[in-house]
Design an enzyme around this catalytic site. Structure first.
Site, short mmCIF file in Angstrom:
data_model
loop_
_atom_site.label_atom_id
_atom_site.label_comp_id
_atom_site.label_asym_id
_atom_site.label_seq_id
_atom_site.Cartn_x
_atom_site.Cartn_y
_atom_site.Cartn_z
N THR A 8 57.35 41.94 -26.37
CA THR A 8 58.13 40.79 -25.91
C THR A 8 58.33 39.82 -27.05
OG1 THR A 8 58.31 38.99 -24.30
CG2 THR A 8 56.10 39.48 -25.10
N LYS A 13 55.82 34.49 -21.86
CA LYS A 13 55.36 35.73 -21.25
C LYS A 13 54.15 36.27 -22.01
CE LYS A 13 58.44 38.97 -20.23
NZ LYS A 13 59.73 39.73 -20.12
N ASP A 70 59.66 43.65 -17.81
CA ASP A 70 60.98 43.09 -17.49
C ASP A 70 60.86 42.47 -16.10
OD1 ASP A 70 63.58 42.72 -18.75
OD2 ASP A 70 64.38 43.68 -16.96
N GLY A 152 60.55 29.27 -17.24
CA GLY A 152 61.64 29.95 -16.53
C GLY A 152 61.94 29.29 -15.19
N LYS A 174 48.18 31.07 -11.30
CA LYS A 174 49.39 31.92 -11.33
C LYS A 174 49.01 33.34 -11.75
CE LYS A 174 53.95 32.58 -13.36
NZ LYS A 174 54.87 32.34 -14.48
P1 ITT Z 1 61.53 39.65 -23.46
O1 ITT Z 1 62.65 40.56 -23.02
O2 ITT Z 1 61.48 39.45 -24.93
O3 ITT Z 1 60.21 40.06 -22.89
P2 ITT Z 1 62.89 37.73 -21.73
O4 ITT Z 1 62.75 36.25 -21.53
O5 ITT Z 1 64.26 38.26 -22.05
O6 ITT Z 1 61.83 38.18 -22.83
P3 ITT Z 1 62.88 39.00 -19.12
O7 ITT Z 1 64.25 39.58 -19.31
O8 ITT Z 1 61.87 39.87 -18.50
O9 ITT Z 1 62.30 38.48 -20.49
O10 ITT Z 1 62.88 37.68 -18.25
C1 ITT Z 1 63.95 37.21 -17.56
C2 ITT Z 1 63.87 35.75 -17.33
O11 ITT Z 1 63.21 35.55 -16.08
C3 ITT Z 1 63.06 34.92 -18.33
O12 ITT Z 1 63.84 34.55 -19.44
C4 ITT Z 1 62.69 33.72 -17.48
O13 ITT Z 1 63.76 32.81 -17.39
C5 ITT Z 1 62.49 34.36 -16.12
N1 ITT Z 1 61.07 34.68 -15.88
C6 ITT Z 1 60.39 35.77 -16.28
N2 ITT Z 1 59.11 35.70 -15.88
C7 ITT Z 1 58.99 34.54 -15.21
C8 ITT Z 1 57.92 33.89 -14.56
O14 ITT Z 1 56.71 34.41 -14.53
N3 ITT Z 1 58.16 32.71 -13.99
C9 ITT Z 1 59.38 32.15 -14.00
N4 ITT Z 1 60.44 32.69 -14.61
C10 ITT Z 1 60.25 33.88 -15.20
#
Ligand code: ITT
Length: 199
Positions: A8, A13, A70, A152, A174
């Protein structure tokens, strides 16, 4: 010591994941340790495709067994959106705030506020041994932001059992109840069974 790369580029995360994996006799690295490696394209239409793509890409570029997460926020009234598009919901370079604001706007006046976070974790031990684990948590979209912890969409996701948003609870809590915690707990069980075989 055994090493696993957490594929990541998202430091929020990574922080949660490294706490979730504490206690294993494994050294965890992240893509933040490899600034020269660009993040994988997330072109898939499902969380499982994207988590697999991210982990496989990291493995191919480093040769280190890699695990990726993801995550998507699935909102019933929006037919599952933002889902796999959660990071880019308000556009390619959207901030967390942009995404939350767009979601709250779309949910104005909507009474069915059910939603769930879903995480798919994929572990690529090598190109022939690939394993996925899923975790999810049910909740509701609030009508306004609450709390300042987390990241997020946390400040607009109400966890009904506590009556609090994920941004109103400390990371230790959490990390006991979240979508990510559930998926990584499954991965942790897998490691306990197979850890000795990781190179
Ligand atoms: P990587 O792909 O580098 O891991 P990313 O931010 O692109 O990072 P994701 O596509 O998995 O990762 O995440 C999608 C979005 O969902 C992320 O940017 C956050 O806005 C939201 N998100 C992910 N996990 C979350 C959480 O635990 N609580 C709140 N929002 C979250």
């Amino acid at each position: 010591m055994t090493r696993i790369l957490i594929a990541t580029k998202n430091p929020d995360k990574f922080r949660e994941i490294s706490e979730l994996l504490e206690g294993y006799s494994i050294e965890f690295l992240s893509l933040l340790d490899f600034p020269e490696i660009p993040g994988a394209d997330e072109k898939g239409l499902t969380l499982i495709e994207n988590s697999r793509e991210k982990a496989l890409d990291a493995f191919k570029k480093t040769g280190i067994p890699s695990v990726a997460d993801d995550t998507g926020l699935v909102v019933d009234a929006l037919h599952g959106m933002p889902g796999v598009f959660s990071a880019r919901f308000a556009g390619e370079n959207a901030t967390y705030r942009d995404n939350r604001e767009k979601l709250l706007k779309l949910m104005e006046g909507v009474t069915d506020r059910r939603a769930r976070f879903v995480t798919v974790v994929t572990f690529v031990k090598n190109e022939d041994e690939i394993y996925s684990f899923e975790g999810e948590v049910e909740g509701f979209i609030t009508t306004e932001e609450r709390g300042s912890q987390g990241f997020g969409y946390d400040s607009i996701f109400l966890y009904p059992q506590l009556g609090l948003t994920f941004a109103e609870i400390p990371i230790e809590i959490k990390n006991k109840i979240s979508h990510r915690a559930r998926a990584f707990r499954e991965f942790g069980r897998f490691l306990e069974l197979h850890e000795s075989g990781i190179s």
